[in-house]
Design a protein around this motif. Structure first.
Motif, PDB file in Angstrom:
ATOM      1  N   ARG A  80       0.771  -1.065   0.126  1.00 62.54           N
ATOM      2  CA  ARG A  80       0.084  -0.118  -0.034  1.00 62.54           C
ATOM      3  C   ARG A  80       0.893   1.388  -0.002  1.00 62.54           C
ATOM      4  O   ARG A  80       0.541   2.300  -0.520  1.00 62.54           O
ATOM      5  CB  ARG A  80      -0.783   0.095   1.256  1.00 62.54           C
ATOM      6  N   LEU A  81       2.043   1.367   0.555  1.00 61.29           N
ATOM      7  CA  LEU A  81       3.015   2.469   0.822  1.00 61.29           C
ATOM      8  C   LEU A  81       4.164   2.139   0.113  1.00 61.29           C
ATOM      9  O   LEU A  81       4.794   0.972   0.439  1.00 61.29           O
ATOM     10  CB  LEU A  81       2.863   2.857   2.137  1.00 61.29           C
ATOM     11  N   VAL A  82       4.963   3.189  -0.444  1.00 59.62           N
ATOM     12  CA  VAL A  82       6.416   2.811  -0.818  1.00 59.62           C
ATOM     13  C   VAL A  82       6.918   4.148  -0.081  1.00 59.62           C
ATOM     14  O   VAL A  82       6.765   5.350  -0.191  1.00 59.62           O
ATOM     15  CB  VAL A  82       6.335   2.891  -2.166  1.00 59.62           C
ATOM     16  N   ALA A  83       8.341   3.812   0.523  1.00 60.41           N
ATOM     17  CA  ALA A  83       9.191   5.116   0.853  1.00 60.41           C
ATOM     18  C   ALA A  83      10.160   5.015  -0.322  1.00 60.41           C
ATOM     19  O   ALA A  83      11.074   4.123  -0.728  1.00 60.41           O
ATOM     20  CB  ALA A  83       9.601   4.440   2.285  1.00 60.41           C
ATOM     21  N   THR A  84      10.655   6.283  -0.200  1.00 53.80           N
ATOM     22  CA  THR A  84      11.802   6.656  -1.148  1.00 53.80           C
ATOM     23  C   THR A  84      12.714   7.687  -0.419  1.00 53.80           C
ATOM     24  O   THR A  84      12.374   8.422   0.216  1.00 53.80           O
ATOM     25  CB  THR A  84      11.168   7.194  -2.592  1.00 53.80           C
ATOM     26  N   THR A  85      14.067   7.541  -0.635  1.00 54.04           N
ATOM     27  CA  THR A  85      15.121   8.559  -0.534  1.00 54.04           C
ATOM     28  C   THR A  85      15.781   8.605  -1.576  1.00 54.04           C
ATOM     29  O   THR A  85      16.237   7.927  -2.612  1.00 54.04           O
ATOM     30  CB  THR A  85      16.023   7.903   0.875  1.00 54.04           C
TER      31      THR A  85
END
Length: 455
Positions: free
Chosen positions: A223-228
């Motif tokens: 459901r969620l994606v984290a990016t850096t």
């Protein structure tokens, strides 16, 4: 006779090339110059080891808690060419298949029955069962870090990879992930599929950053994606169903290399760690009341303040002690040797586990396990959020609060190693102090990476 004062240190420091959790953080693998080993994440326990002759590995990637591992050759004398992925059955102790490419393998991501391999400018996807079948190939921008992530929850479909443009994320939908095989007799009724399997994704590209991506992480459900990005100051959380930015967190004000982001399985918090040797924890709740903000942030709607003052900062953090792999026994404080490799000490991998709560064992709470490349195993608990209310909005610019030496002092026992040779102030006092600060609480510290009984 005049002798110089010297500190007593490990004669043979632990050398760890790579360490990785499985998707559920139940086990982790570690690669050393002599082979690899599989550990139970908590309680820490060596499950099995494999000594290899003829070369070294760069990584041993576990596929959940199965016996299947994906091996990559690396180091000064690679056991396998860098353009190959070896499928290894660790119970039988044999290679069951190998995948060969025309270029060096950059990274791997796996789930039950599927494997994604990141190359320099493409990602190749395989279905892994009795045979290995190539199912797709996707072009990406230049991806030297091998960045990719895959959702591992039951019936999840998401594969997140870099897009063709720098800083973009491409969302790929795979067939649903099959649930784990039940232990014991089959249940009378087959469990219904979760509602997440019916979520429709209206977007396939997210313009996440303007600079190159350094990490990608997804929740088990997808459901969620984290990016850096390469700047290393911001962590952005996106909803994969519509591509909207849900949260933006600020790790710090100075540039850093973010090593990874880990979602709590219930999707309420996220942990971030970097080359600064600090682990940050942010709240993902809609209100986000636990996260710290500048005291000037309420003025943002009325004054043209820089975006910096409206940022959300971590509500809890922990600094990995720099002397974790270089303990001095000759004085009351640990002194780092000039020859000690700082980067090796501070590099770590973090995962979430569930443990019984101290107040009531029937209730479980989430904690963090941090594995350093110098052989440190840390179990960290979260401070009570209620005790952080009075600490929020105090200063204009929040500063990192590092764990004090007293928080890392532990009584020497056969299972818990002492980090600093300082007087023990009692476990209860240590925990109470942690509950009233922004620091994560060190519950247990041990060493891993040696196979002669010390790990």
């Amino acid at each position: 006779m005049n002798l110089a004062r010297r500190s007593i240190t490990q004669t043979n420091p632990v050398q760890i090339f790579n360490t990785q959790f499985d998707a559920d953080c139940q086990i982790f693998t570690t690669v050393t110059p002599v082979g690899f080993a599989v550990y139970q994440a908590w309680p820490l326990k060596l499950l099995r080891k494999r000594e290899l002759n003829g070369g070294t590995l760069a990584a041993a990637v576990p596929c959940h808690t199965s016996s299947l591992l994906f091996l990559l050759g690396g180091g000064r004398s690679p056991l396998y060419p860098p353009n190959k992925v070896i499928l290894w059955d660790d119970v039988a102790g044999v290679e069951v298949a190998e995948l060969e490419f025309r270029e060096k393998v950059g990274g791997l991501a796996c789930r039950r029955g599927w494997l994604a391999v990141a190359l320099r400018r493409r990602v190749v996807v395989f279905e892994v069962h009795e045979t290995v079948i190539r199912r797709g190939e996707y072009d990406t921008c230049d991806n030297p870090r091998g960045v990719l992530a895959i959702a591992t929850g039951s019936y999840a479909t998401l594969l997140a990879i870099p897009g063709r443009q720098m800083g973009h994320v491409q969302l790929v939908q795979l067939p649903p992930c099959r649930p784990p095989e039940p232990l014991g007799p089959p249940p009378p009724l087959r469990p219904a599929k979760p509602s997440t399997s019916t979520v429709r994704h209206s977007v396939s590209i997210i313009a996440a950053h303007e600079s190159p991506l350094t990490t990608l992480s997804v929740t088990p459900s997808g459901r969620l994606v984290a990016t850096t990005s390469l700047r290393g100051t911001l962590v952005r959380i996106w909803e994969t169903s519509n591509g909207k930015l849900l949260k933006e967190f600020r790790r710090g004000s100075d540039k850093a290399e973010i090593y990874g982001v880990a979602f709590r399985p219930d999707e309420k918090e996220v942990a971030v760690w970097s080359d600064k040797g600090t682990i940050h924890v942010f709240s993902l709740t809609l209100a986000g009341g636990s996260n710290r903000q500048s005291s000037l942030s309420p003025l943002a709607p009325f004054l043209p303040l820089p975006k910096y003052f409206d940022s959300q900062w971590s509500y809890a953090q922990y600094r990995i002690p720099a002397q974790a792999a270089h303990i001095s026994l000759s004085s009351t404080s640990s002194v780092r040797s000039p020859a000690t490799d700082l980067a090796a000490d501070e590099k770590c991998v973090v995962g979430w586990i569930k443990v019984p709560a101290e107040i009531e064992e029937s209730v479980q709470e989430y904690q963090l396990i941090a594995l350093t490349y110098s052989g440190g195993w840390y179990r960290l608990s979260l401070p009570l959020k209620g005790s952080l209310v009075n600490h929020s909005n105090v200063s204009g610019i929040p500063q990192d609060q590092y764990h004090k030496a007293s928080s890392t002092s532990r009584q020497r026992t056969s299972s818990v190693s002492s980090i600093n040779s300082v007087p023990d102030r009692g476990k209860g006092k240590e925990r109470d102090k942690g509950r009233d600060s922004h620091d994560l609480i060190l519950e247990e510290y041990r060493k891993y990476g040696r196979w002669d009984g010390w790990g």
